[in-house]
Design a protein around this motif. Structure first.
Motif, PDB file in Angstrom:
ATOM      1  N   THR A 133      35.927  40.238  34.170  1.00 56.83           N
ATOM      2  CA  THR A 133      35.357  39.402  33.100  1.00 56.83           C
ATOM      3  C   THR A 133      33.861  39.233  33.289  1.00 56.83           C
ATOM      4  OG1 THR A 133      37.439  38.183  32.825  1.00 56.83           O
ATOM      5  CG2 THR A 133      35.430  37.127  32.016  1.00 56.83           C
ATOM      6  N   TRP A 134      33.432  38.904  34.523  1.00 56.47           N
ATOM      7  CA  TRP A 134      32.007  38.714  34.767  1.00 56.47           C
ATOM      8  C   TRP A 134      31.221  40.004  34.568  1.00 56.47           C
ATOM      9  CZ3 TRP A 134      31.030  34.062  34.074  1.00 56.47           C
ATOM     10  CH2 TRP A 134      31.737  33.011  34.666  1.00 56.47           C
ATOM     11  N   PHE A 135      31.768  41.128  35.043  1.00 54.62           N
ATOM     12  CA  PHE A 135      31.076  42.400  34.855  1.00 54.62           C
ATOM     13  C   PHE A 135      31.003  42.766  33.369  1.00 54.62           C
ATOM     14  CE2 PHE A 135      32.414  43.547  39.387  1.00 54.62           C
ATOM     15  CZ  PHE A 135      31.146  43.298  39.889  1.00 54.62           C
ATOM     16  N   ALA A 136      32.048  42.446  32.616  1.00 59.12           N
ATOM     17  CA  ALA A 136      32.050  42.715  31.182  1.00 59.12           C
ATOM     18  C   ALA A 136      30.974  41.889  30.480  1.00 59.12           C
ATOM     19  CB  ALA A 136      33.428  42.414  30.590  1.00 59.12           C
ATOM     20  N   LEU A 137      30.833  40.629  30.892  1.00 64.58           N
ATOM     21  CA  LEU A 137      29.793  39.785  30.294  1.00 64.58           C
ATOM     22  C   LEU A 137      28.400  40.322  30.623  1.00 64.58           C
ATOM     23  CD1 LEU A 137      31.298  36.237  30.940  1.00 64.58           C
ATOM     24  CD2 LEU A 137      31.012  37.392  28.726  1.00 64.58           C
ATOM     25  N   ALA A 138      28.229  40.830  31.849  1.00 61.69           N
ATOM     26  CA  ALA A 138      26.949  41.440  32.213  1.00 61.69           C
ATOM     27  C   ALA A 138      26.671  42.652  31.336  1.00 61.69           C
ATOM     28  CB  ALA A 138      26.957  41.846  33.690  1.00 61.69           C
ATOM     29  N   ALA A 139      27.712  43.449  31.068  1.00 59.34           N
ATOM     30  CA  ALA A 139      27.557  44.620  30.206  1.00 59.34           C
ATOM     31  C   ALA A 139      27.221  44.210  28.771  1.00 59.34           C
ATOM     32  CB  ALA A 139      28.840  45.454  30.239  1.00 59.34           C
ATOM     33  N   VAL A 140      27.833  43.132  28.291  1.00 56.89           N
ATOM     34  CA  VAL A 140      27.548  42.638  26.938  1.00 56.89           C
ATOM     35  C   VAL A 140      26.084  42.228  26.823  1.00 56.89           C
ATOM     36  CG1 VAL A 140      28.010  40.759  25.324  1.00 56.89           C
ATOM     37  CG2 VAL A 140      29.909  41.937  26.423  1.00 56.89           C
TER      38      VAL A 140
END
Length: 231
Positions: free
Chosen positions: A208-215
């Protein structure tokens, strides 16, 4: 400039949280592996007074779920019934102090008893010297947010709080832990009910955190492209 600052903070912050959760994942997997090894290992003598201070200080997590053996005489007059939901419906843990040969006391969770049998006292109370094997457990000193409070003055218990129980019963030289006995037969109380389960959602949190960083990174790239077009 502002968009860049926000992007740096967002990407850096979310990525750091993702890495932290990966570290927590490895820690949790190592914990599970160590506990699994303890509960299947050969039993060792239950810790004596020389180890109590260390266990009570918080270092006891290194000893929790260790298989231990102990011997002594049950003090049935000082037993405590602690409410717990169970596969049998409303039930109670039966915690009975065990007086050892050296004069020390260890609380023993002898197992679960359905409410009807607990209310009438229709369960086994071994007399004389007993020898038992079980898992060392740490005191449940802290109350969960919505958990009901123990009421020692009324003899009503909802947590296996070793300190409160031994104080209420006036038990001196008592260990700061209790022991969940292994199941022997089908009579009440029934031991072997220790739940060894650790919630492990760190991988999903990390993703989830890595996905938010990607967003955030994707949004920043889109902003840059828009600014270039305007330029």
């Amino acid at each position: 400039m502002l968009a860049t600052l926000i992007a740096v903070i967002g990407i850096g912050g979310f990525s750091w949280l993702g890495v932290w959760q990966v570290q927590r994942l490895h820690w949790k997997l190592d914990l599970i592996e160590r506990v699994e090894a303890r509960i299947h290992a050969a039993p060792v003598p239950a810790p004596g007074p020389e180890a109590w201070a260390e266990i009570a200080s918080g270092a006891g997590t290194q000893a929790e779920y260790t298989r231990v053996t102990l011997a002594g005489r049950y003090l049935h007059d000082e037993e405590v019934l602690i409410y717990t939901p169970s596969d049998y419906g409303p039930a109670f843990w039966v915690l009975t102090p065990l007086l050892r040969g050296d004069g020390t006391v260890v609380l023993v969770n002898r197992g679960v008893v359905p409410e009807a049998e607990a209310r009438t006292g229709e369960f086994l109370r071994p007399q004389g010297e007993v020898r038992l094997t079980g898992l060392l457990r740490l005191s449940e000193d802290h109350r969960w947010l919505f958990a009901r409070r123990n009421a020692p003055e009324a003899g009503t218990w909802y947590r296996r709080d070793v300190g409160s129980i031994t104080e209420a019963k006036g038990l001196a030289r008592a260990a700061p832990y209790f022991v969940d006995v292994e199941r022997v037969g089908d009579a009440w109380p029934r031991g072997g009910r220790t739940v060894v389960r650790f919630r492990n959602a760190h991988l999903s949190y990390a993703l989830t955190w890595f996905a938010l960083a990607a967003v955030v990174a994707t949004g920043y790239v889109l902003v840059l492209r828009l600014e270039l077009r305007r330029g």
